[in-house]
Write a protein that holds these residues in place. Structure first.
Motif, PDB file in Angstrom:
ATOM      1  N   ASN A 127      -6.925 -56.834 -20.906  1.00 23.88           N
ATOM      2  CA  ASN A 127      -7.432 -55.561 -20.892  1.00 23.88           C
ATOM      3  C   ASN A 127      -5.717 -54.432 -21.021  1.00 23.88           C
ATOM      4  OD1 ASN A 127      -6.884 -54.015 -18.331  1.00 23.88           O
ATOM      5  ND2 ASN A 127      -8.628 -55.004 -17.845  1.00 23.88           N
ATOM      6  N   VAL A 128      -5.223 -53.622 -21.454  1.00 23.41           N
ATOM      7  CA  VAL A 128      -4.971 -52.962 -22.362  1.00 23.41           C
ATOM      8  C   VAL A 128      -3.579 -52.443 -20.840  1.00 23.41           C
ATOM      9  CG1 VAL A 128      -4.328 -52.089 -24.901  1.00 23.41           C
ATOM     10  CG2 VAL A 128      -5.733 -50.647 -22.220  1.00 23.41           C
ATOM     11  N   ARG A 129      -4.835 -52.274 -19.432  1.00 28.64           N
ATOM     12  CA  ARG A 129      -3.629 -52.112 -18.704  1.00 28.64           C
ATOM     13  C   ARG A 129      -3.164 -52.903 -17.912  1.00 28.64           C
ATOM     14  NH1 ARG A 129      -5.849 -47.063 -15.079  1.00 28.64           N
ATOM     15  NH2 ARG A 129      -6.356 -46.086 -16.941  1.00 28.64           N
ATOM     16  N   ARG A 189      -2.542 -56.112 -19.131  1.00 26.69           N
ATOM     17  CA  ARG A 189      -1.747 -56.103 -19.767  1.00 26.69           C
ATOM     18  C   ARG A 189      -0.111 -55.900 -19.254  1.00 26.69           C
ATOM     19  NH1 ARG A 189      -1.193 -55.758 -25.962  1.00 26.69           N
ATOM     20  NH2 ARG A 189      -0.386 -57.188 -27.170  1.00 26.69           N
ATOM     21  N   ARG A 190      -0.194 -54.989 -19.412  1.00 26.78           N
ATOM     22  CA  ARG A 190       0.895 -53.722 -18.881  1.00 26.78           C
ATOM     23  C   ARG A 190       1.744 -54.665 -18.000  1.00 26.78           C
ATOM     24  NH1 ARG A 190      -0.236 -48.119 -18.267  1.00 26.78           N
ATOM     25  NH2 ARG A 190      -0.921 -48.167 -20.913  1.00 26.78           N
ATOM     26  N   GLU A 210      -5.624 -57.550 -25.013  1.00 32.44           N
ATOM     27  CA  GLU A 210      -5.887 -56.468 -26.041  1.00 32.44           C
ATOM     28  C   GLU A 210      -5.779 -55.779 -26.771  1.00 32.44           C
ATOM     29  OE1 GLU A 210      -9.777 -52.926 -24.632  1.00 32.44           O
ATOM     30  OE2 GLU A 210      -7.994 -53.441 -23.759  1.00 32.44           O
ATOM     31  N   GLY A 211      -6.232 -55.055 -28.150  1.00 27.94           N
ATOM     32  CA  GLY A 211      -5.204 -54.318 -28.955  1.00 27.94           C
ATOM     33  C   GLY A 211      -4.504 -55.587 -29.901  1.00 27.94           C
ATOM     34  N   THR A 238      -1.075 -53.494 -29.783  1.00 25.78           N
ATOM     35  CA  THR A 238      -1.677 -52.020 -28.319  1.00 25.78           C
ATOM     36  C   THR A 238       0.692 -51.740 -28.349  1.00 25.78           C
ATOM     37  OG1 THR A 238      -3.181 -53.684 -27.798  1.00 25.78           O
ATOM     38  CG2 THR A 238      -2.144 -52.003 -27.117  1.00 25.78           C
ATOM     39  N   TYR A 239       0.874 -52.944 -28.239  1.00 23.24           N
ATOM     40  CA  TYR A 239       2.196 -52.425 -27.746  1.00 23.24           C
ATOM     41  C   TYR A 239       3.912 -52.622 -28.813  1.00 23.24           C
ATOM     42  CZ  TYR A 239      -0.192 -51.786 -23.505  1.00 23.24           C
ATOM     43  OH  TYR A 239      -0.928 -51.591 -22.234  1.00 23.24           O
ATOM     44  N   PRO A 257      -2.624 -48.089 -26.581  1.00 19.20           N
ATOM     45  CA  PRO A 257      -3.270 -48.092 -25.098  1.00 19.20           C
ATOM     46  C   PRO A 257      -5.166 -47.088 -25.345  1.00 19.20           C
ATOM     47  CG  PRO A 257      -0.944 -48.474 -24.662  1.00 19.20           C
ATOM     48  CD  PRO A 257      -1.069 -47.379 -26.097  1.00 19.20           C
ATOM     49  N   ILE A 302      -7.501 -47.876 -28.011  1.00 19.87           N
ATOM     50  CA  ILE A 302      -7.409 -48.974 -28.126  1.00 19.87           C
ATOM     51  C   ILE A 302      -8.829 -48.805 -27.203  1.00 19.87           C
ATOM     52  CG2 ILE A 302      -7.587 -51.631 -27.176  1.00 19.87           C
ATOM     53  CD1 ILE A 302      -6.213 -50.782 -30.023  1.00 19.87           C
ATOM     54  N   GLU A 303      -8.809 -48.350 -26.152  1.00 29.06           N
ATOM     55  CA  GLU A 303      -9.698 -48.215 -24.602  1.00 29.06           C
ATOM     56  C   GLU A 303     -10.822 -47.621 -24.775  1.00 29.06           C
ATOM     57  OE1 GLU A 303      -7.358 -48.530 -20.404  1.00 29.06           O
ATOM     58  OE2 GLU A 303      -7.524 -46.376 -20.993  1.00 29.06           O
TER      59      GLU A 303
END
Ligand SMILES: Cc1cc2nc3c(=O)[nH]c(=O)nc-3n(C[C@H](O)[C@H](O)[C@H](O)COP(=O)(O)OP(=O)(O)OC[C@H]3O[C@@H](n4cnc5c(N)ncnc54)[C@H](O)[C@@H]3O)c2cc1C
Length: 517
Positions: free
Chosen positions: A115-117, A119-120, A142-143, A147-148, A193, A196-197
């Motif tokens: 998930n986006v978090r 993934r960071r 995710e995304g 996303t990034y 992000p 996307i969430e």
């Protein structure tokens, strides 16, 4: 009554609402008091004159007020007995899922990344520790690659579908409404992000499923019809319909498809360098040293030319952005660019690439469906061999043109750092020569493009997919297998966030029409 008119504002007046009314009244020969609302429909910066101006196409209302947006979304729980799988949660996969929900079908997304978090953390590991997680990086998670990314939301193609609808869906999920009117809408990596969430929450609230850490490793068929898929090499799921949206870097997926006799083709793409300049220099050039520069957004550019029989162009230009390491496997280097919503870094970076095709691949001994993909990987691994880490090989543009190694490199935004390497060592002679010619032409279009402060790093190699997963033009279904809907950038049907999202929606509608309507 509703009038339409163009309002021109100097940058110091651009944020002044009252000025919009005054200008509209003047333009339409109305009294200020008669106007009930001025609604900007489109806003662009016109940098052609000495001092740039904002041009605003507006609807001007008298005696009535604007009605709401024509795009209203009402996502309600979908039918649990109607299910379709989606491989990949990039823009194509996510917008396919939203569309399926609108049509009453439950989407089940399989996403190899996190998930986006979470993934960071993996992005930080690439930046700081040279660790590339093959399932969680700038392309996977995710995304998707969106996303990034830079979060630019424009597409050259208006033929593909309803761009306004996609932008409205992004606004519905928390993006700033300005993207609906800006000629060059942009969200930024810090804001994407959250959007996307919010999309994830819509999907889950409507009964959809999102399985993270779920790499699709096989697709099963019976008599050329989809019968299911395998996740992480061990768990099987039964599905008769799959939207395949794995992005341009899913080399393992493409190889699996070939083993399973899905119809695929090799595809040309573009490859080259990422060039970085001081943003302040680009601002001065593009805004003609205007006194308004401090009030204007970081300036961008777009350059296209023909160089030695190859198309050459700037790609994914990121004003006020940073260069990022976008490799998806250890042992390779890939550069790309992104920016935050404020676009306030000191640097302007852009891909600068030339087209490569079968001739380039064959020259290096690569053939067959994966000729382009193997060539791409070969260049990326060659780049890695020059540094042995995620440090990117780099050279001053002037030195690249003169064929000499740079003694020093200018400051740059790339966090893993640059190492001075003659970039001709990475490319073939033809590509080096075409890039050199193209850079010289670019300098004629934007003087200062070649300068001591300009630095290039390499390779910019993930510009689009090196293969096409073939589908029928009308039904959008795989030409070899019923129930498979190749979608988005990875399958060769999109380039960028918006076009991938549009393609995701289109495939969802096509799937619904054939199997669930
Ligand atoms: C750093 C960067 C900056 C960019 N900036 C911009 C920009 O400013 N504007 C713009 O329009 N475009 C930009 N792009 C390009 C844009 O992100 C892509 O065009 C777009 O995301 C493509 O969408 P997609 O859904 O087709 O594929 P992707 O976004 O690539 O998504 C594919 C998804 O599939 C997943 N996946 C892959 N294989 C499997 C598997 N086997 N099983 C399960 N899941 C799998 C991946 O993890 C990924 O999440 C940028 C890209 C990068 C890398």
């Amino acid at each position: 009554m509703i009038y339409s008119c163009e309002i021109v504002l100097t940058p110091d007046k651009a944020g002044d609402k009252e000025e919009l009314y005054i200008q509209a009244a003047r333009k339409l020969k109305l009294n200020r008091g008669e106007i009930t609302a001025v609604v900007p429909e489109r806003r662009s910066i016109d940098g052609r004159s000495r001092d740039p101006v904002y041009r605003i196409q507006a609807s001007v209302y008298t005696n009535e007020l604007p009605s709401g947006s024509p795009y209203q979304f009402n996502f309600t729980p979908s039918d649990a007995s109607k299910r379709a799988a989606i491989v990949g949660s990039g823009p194509a996969g996510l917008f396919a899922a939203l569309k399926l929900i609108e049509l009453g079908v439950t989407p089940v997304i399989f996403e190899r990344g996190k998930n986006v978090r979470d993934r960071r953390r993996d992005l930080r590991a690439i930046q700081q520790f040279d660790t590339v997680n093959p399932d969680s990086n700038y392309c996977f998670g995710e995304g998707g690659a969106g996303t990034y990314s830079d979060g630019k939301l424009y597409t050259r193609s208006t033929k593909r579908g309803d761009i306004k609808r996609i932008l409205s869906l992004l606004v519905h999920h928390g993006a700033h409404p300005d993207i609906l009117i800006d000629a060059h809408p942009h969200i930024g990596s810090n804001k994407l992000p959250k959007v996307i969430e919010a999309i994830r929450n819509t999907i889950l609230e409507c009964g959809g499923e999102i399985h993270f850490g779920s790499r699709v490793t096989d697709i099963y068929t019976e008599h050329n019809r989809i019968s299911g898929l395998q996740v992480n090499g061990s768990t099987d799921f039964v599905f008769n319909q799959i939207i395949l949206a794995p992005g341009h870097s899913a080399r393992d997926v493409f190889r699996m498809l070939e083993r399973r006799n899905f119809a695929l083709e090799s595809k040309p793409y573009a490859l080259g360098v990422r060039i970085e300049h001081p943003q302040e220099m680009i601002n001065r050039k593009q805004y003609h040293n205007s006194k308004y520069i401090p009030l204007l957004p970081a300036a961008s550019y777009s350059i296209t030319c023909q160089a030695e029989g190859k198309g050459a162009f700037s790609f994914c230009m990121c004003p006020g952005g940073i260069i990022v390491p976008a490799a998806t496997s250890p042992g390779e280097i890939v550069v790309n660019g992104m920016s935050m919503s404020r676009r306030d870094s000191k640097f302007a970076n852009s891909g600068f690439v030339v087209t490569v095709d079968q001739r380039d691949f064959e020259q290096q001994g690569f053939g067959g469906i994966f000729a382009g993909m193997d060539f791409q990987q070969f260049i990326e691994q060659r780049a890695f061999s020059t540094t042995g880490t995620q440090q990117a090989p780099a050279q001053r543009v002037t030195d690249f043109l003169n064929g000499i190694t740079s003694n020093s490199l200018p400051p740059a935004s790339y966090i893993p750092g640059f190492k001075s390497v003659p970039l001709a060592e990475i490319f073939t002679e033809e590509i080096t020569s075409a890039l050199q010619s193209a850079l010289r032409m670019a300098d004629k279009k934007l003087s200062g493009f070649i300068s001591e402060e300009a630095v290039i790093c390499a390779p910019e190699s993930r510009t689009s997919s090196p293969v096409t997963v073939l589908r029928d033009k009308e039904t959008l279904e795989s030409t070899s297998h019923q129930g498979l809907y190749p979608a988005g950038e990875g399958c060769g049907y999109a380039g960028g966030i918006i076009s991938a999202a549009i393609d995701g929606e289109r495939t969802a509608m096509a799937l619904f029409q054939k199997y669930f309507s």
